[in-house]
Enzyme design. Structure first.
Site, short mmCIF file in Angstrom:
data_model
loop_
_atom_site.label_atom_id
_atom_site.label_comp_id
_atom_site.label_asym_id
_atom_site.label_seq_id
_atom_site.Cartn_x
_atom_site.Cartn_y
_atom_site.Cartn_z
N PHE A 1 0.84 -1.20 0.00
CA PHE A 1 0.00 0.00 0.00
C PHE A 1 0.88 1.25 0.00
O PHE A 1 0.82 2.09 0.88
CB PHE A 1 -0.94 -0.03 1.21
CG PHE A 1 -2.13 0.87 1.07
CD1 PHE A 1 -2.95 0.78 -0.04
CD2 PHE A 1 -2.43 1.79 2.06
CE1 PHE A 1 -4.06 1.63 -0.17
CE2 PHE A 1 -3.53 2.63 1.94
CZ PHE A 1 -4.34 2.54 0.82
N GLY A 2 1.72 1.32 -1.04
CA GLY A 2 2.54 2.51 -1.24
C GLY A 2 1.81 3.45 -2.18
O GLY A 2 0.57 3.47 -2.24
N ARG A 3 2.58 4.21 -2.96
CA ARG A 3 1.97 5.23 -3.82
C ARG A 3 0.98 4.63 -4.82
O ARG A 3 -0.13 5.13 -5.00
CB ARG A 3 3.07 5.99 -4.58
CG ARG A 3 3.86 6.96 -3.74
CD ARG A 3 5.02 7.54 -4.54
NE ARG A 3 6.05 6.54 -4.70
CZ ARG A 3 7.22 6.56 -4.06
NH1 ARG A 3 7.51 7.54 -3.26
NH2 ARG A 3 8.10 5.60 -4.24
N ILE A 4 1.40 3.56 -5.52
CA ILE A 4 0.55 3.01 -6.59
C ILE A 4 -0.67 2.31 -5.99
O ILE A 4 -1.80 2.47 -6.46
CB ILE A 4 1.36 2.09 -7.52
CG1 ILE A 4 2.48 2.92 -8.20
CG2 ILE A 4 0.47 1.44 -8.58
CD1 ILE A 4 3.52 2.09 -8.96
N GLY B 1 2.99 -0.57 -17.68
CA GLY B 1 2.49 0.24 -16.55
C GLY B 1 2.68 1.74 -16.72
O GLY B 1 1.75 2.52 -16.55
N HIS C 1 4.60 -5.25 -20.12
CA HIS C 1 5.16 -4.27 -19.15
C HIS C 1 4.87 -2.82 -19.59
O HIS C 1 5.78 -2.08 -19.94
CB HIS C 1 6.67 -4.49 -18.97
CG HIS C 1 7.19 -3.90 -17.69
ND1 HIS C 1 8.21 -4.46 -16.96
CD2 HIS C 1 6.83 -2.79 -17.01
CE1 HIS C 1 8.46 -3.71 -15.89
NE2 HIS C 1 7.63 -2.69 -15.90
N GLU D 1 11.41 -11.44 -17.87
CA GLU D 1 11.04 -10.65 -19.06
C GLU D 1 12.18 -10.58 -20.05
O GLU D 1 13.33 -10.48 -19.64
CB GLU D 1 10.65 -9.23 -18.62
CG GLU D 1 9.42 -9.23 -17.75
CD GLU D 1 9.01 -7.84 -17.28
OE1 GLU D 1 9.58 -6.85 -17.76
OE2 GLU D 1 8.13 -7.76 -16.44
N THR E 1 0.82 -5.75 -11.65
CA THR E 1 1.50 -4.69 -12.40
C THR E 1 2.79 -4.30 -11.68
O THR E 1 3.39 -3.27 -12.02
CB THR E 1 0.62 -3.43 -12.53
OG1 THR E 1 0.20 -3.04 -11.21
CG2 THR E 1 -0.60 -3.65 -13.40
C1 8YV Z 1 9.18 1.23 -16.09
C2 8YV Z 1 8.47 0.15 -13.92
O1 8YV Z 1 8.72 1.36 -17.37
O2 8YV Z 1 9.29 2.16 -13.04
C3 8YV Z 1 9.19 0.97 -12.93
O3 8YV Z 1 9.67 0.38 -11.95
O4 8YV Z 1 8.15 -0.94 -13.68
C4 8YV Z 1 8.09 0.62 -15.26
O5 8YV Z 1 6.99 1.43 -15.15
C5 8YV Z 1 10.47 0.48 -16.11
O6 8YV Z 1 10.85 0.01 -14.88
C6 8YV Z 1 11.56 1.35 -16.67
O7 8YV Z 1 12.82 1.04 -16.16
#
Ligand code: 8YV
Length: 324
Positions: free
Chosen positions: A157-160, A292, A290, A272, A241
């Site tokens: 439960f951090g920022r995201i 996000g 990926h 990945e 995510t």
């Molecule tokens: C990025 C992510 O695109 O910021 C992060 O940790 O997972 C992604 O949103 C990726 O890590 C870029 O390095």
């Protein structure tokens, strides 16, 4: 005039941000835009003042063991930094920074998109229609599950996690339950309208959707495996995510095949860009590459946040997002 600091970008960045960087730095881009090899990263560390990696670069203790590196800052393009060995960086006298905040909203948006896509057959429906398999409307066609009013468990439960809680609670009337080893203060939980679970098991047993929002550490790696899938509600949906290594992907495929889980929405994978075929073979999994933080606005903001860290560091100040 002081010579400009030389920085290596490990991948291509949005054009506008590369141009802005070039005004103040001698920028060495990775023109091929392929992940850099360990040898190429070591060479960059020997020759550049700053190195700007992404999640596709492995900066482990072996790579960072460069004798007298010229690099003094690793300014990561991204918020997660599990691909960088912070202790090894410290030992080499290298500062590490990341890019928090600027990708919070877009990552939470994508998690919400995966909740909706998995529950409502968004991807399967599109696939069926394009394949010419749609014979017309009928009451029993692609029965999804309702999202509004369901319970959503947030692991981390951090920022995201908080940004998703706002969307799911206020926008979809979901009952949001959270688990974090550092639980939010009572007033924060009240303000965001979330219930704090006593433990992970409690969250898994009471959530229709489980969404992961914690970093990968030795403690969290593989934290969602067979025992956790057994605890989840029959027909629950898993959303990830955050990082693929949080989940035992083989156990996830098993839980989907057995019908224990109704679906999964994944944006991240343990190795990945490799995605296990046992996951691609299951139609009820929505698989994204990926994405996000992949909006034009956010990728530019990430680049500018890296620049802010570089600017402050090379001005002899403390960079705002220092993690080591
Ligand atoms: C990025 C992510 O695109 O910021 C992060 O940790 O997972 C992604 O949103 C990726 O890590 C870029 O390095």
């Amino acid at each position: 005039m002081k010579p400009r600091a030389r920085i290596v970008l490990s991948r291509r960045w949005p054009k506008r941000i590369e141009a802005i960087l070039e005004q103040d730095y001698e920028v060495w881009p990775n023109t091929g835009d392929h992940p850099m090899s360990a040898a190429a990263i070591r060479q960059a560390l020997r020759r550049a003042d700053g190195f700007c990696p992404t999640v596709t670069d492995q900066l482990d203790s072996n790579v960072l063991r460069v004798p007298s590196p010229r690099t003094r800052i690793l300014a990561n393009f991204g918020v997660g930094f599990e691909h960088i060995d912070l202790d090894a960086a410290r030992r080499s006298g290298i500062v590490v920074t990341n890019t928090p905040d600027v990708l919070t909203d877009c990552t939470a948006d994508l998690a919400m998109a995966l909740i909706l896509a998995t529950a409502r057959g968004v991807v399967g429906g599109d696939r069926m229609l394009r394949a010419g398999d749609w014979s017309g409307w009928r009451p029993t066609h692609i029965p999804g599950v309702r999202v509004s009013g369901k319970s959503l468990g947030l692991v981390g439960f951090g920022r995201i996690g908080r940004a998703l809680a706002k969307r799911a609670g206020a926008g979809f009337g979901m009952r949001v339950r959270v688990f974090d080893p550092q639980p939010p203060a009572d007033e924060v939980a009240r303000e965001l309208g979330v219930e704090v679970c006593a433990g992970l098991d409690d969250l898994l047993e009471t959530s229709d959707f489980v969404s992961l929002h914690c970093p990968v550490t030795p403690k969290t790696e593989g934290m969602i495996g067979e025992p956790q899938f057994k605890r989840m509600r029959p027909g629950a949906i898993l959303i990830n995510t955050a990082r693929g290594a949080l989940v035992d992907e083989h156990a996830l495929a098993g839980a989907l095949r057995s019908g224990r889980l109704a679906a999964a929405g994944l944006d991240v994978y343990a190795r990945e860009p490799e995605v296990p075929s046992e996951l691609t073979e299951i139609g009820r999994v929505v698989l994204l590459p990926h994405l996000g933080s992949a909006t034009r606005e956010t990728r530019e903001a990430m680049g500018m946040r890296v620049k802010e860290n570089l600017d402050r560091f090379f001005a002899g100040e403390e960079p705002p997002d220092r993690v080591a």
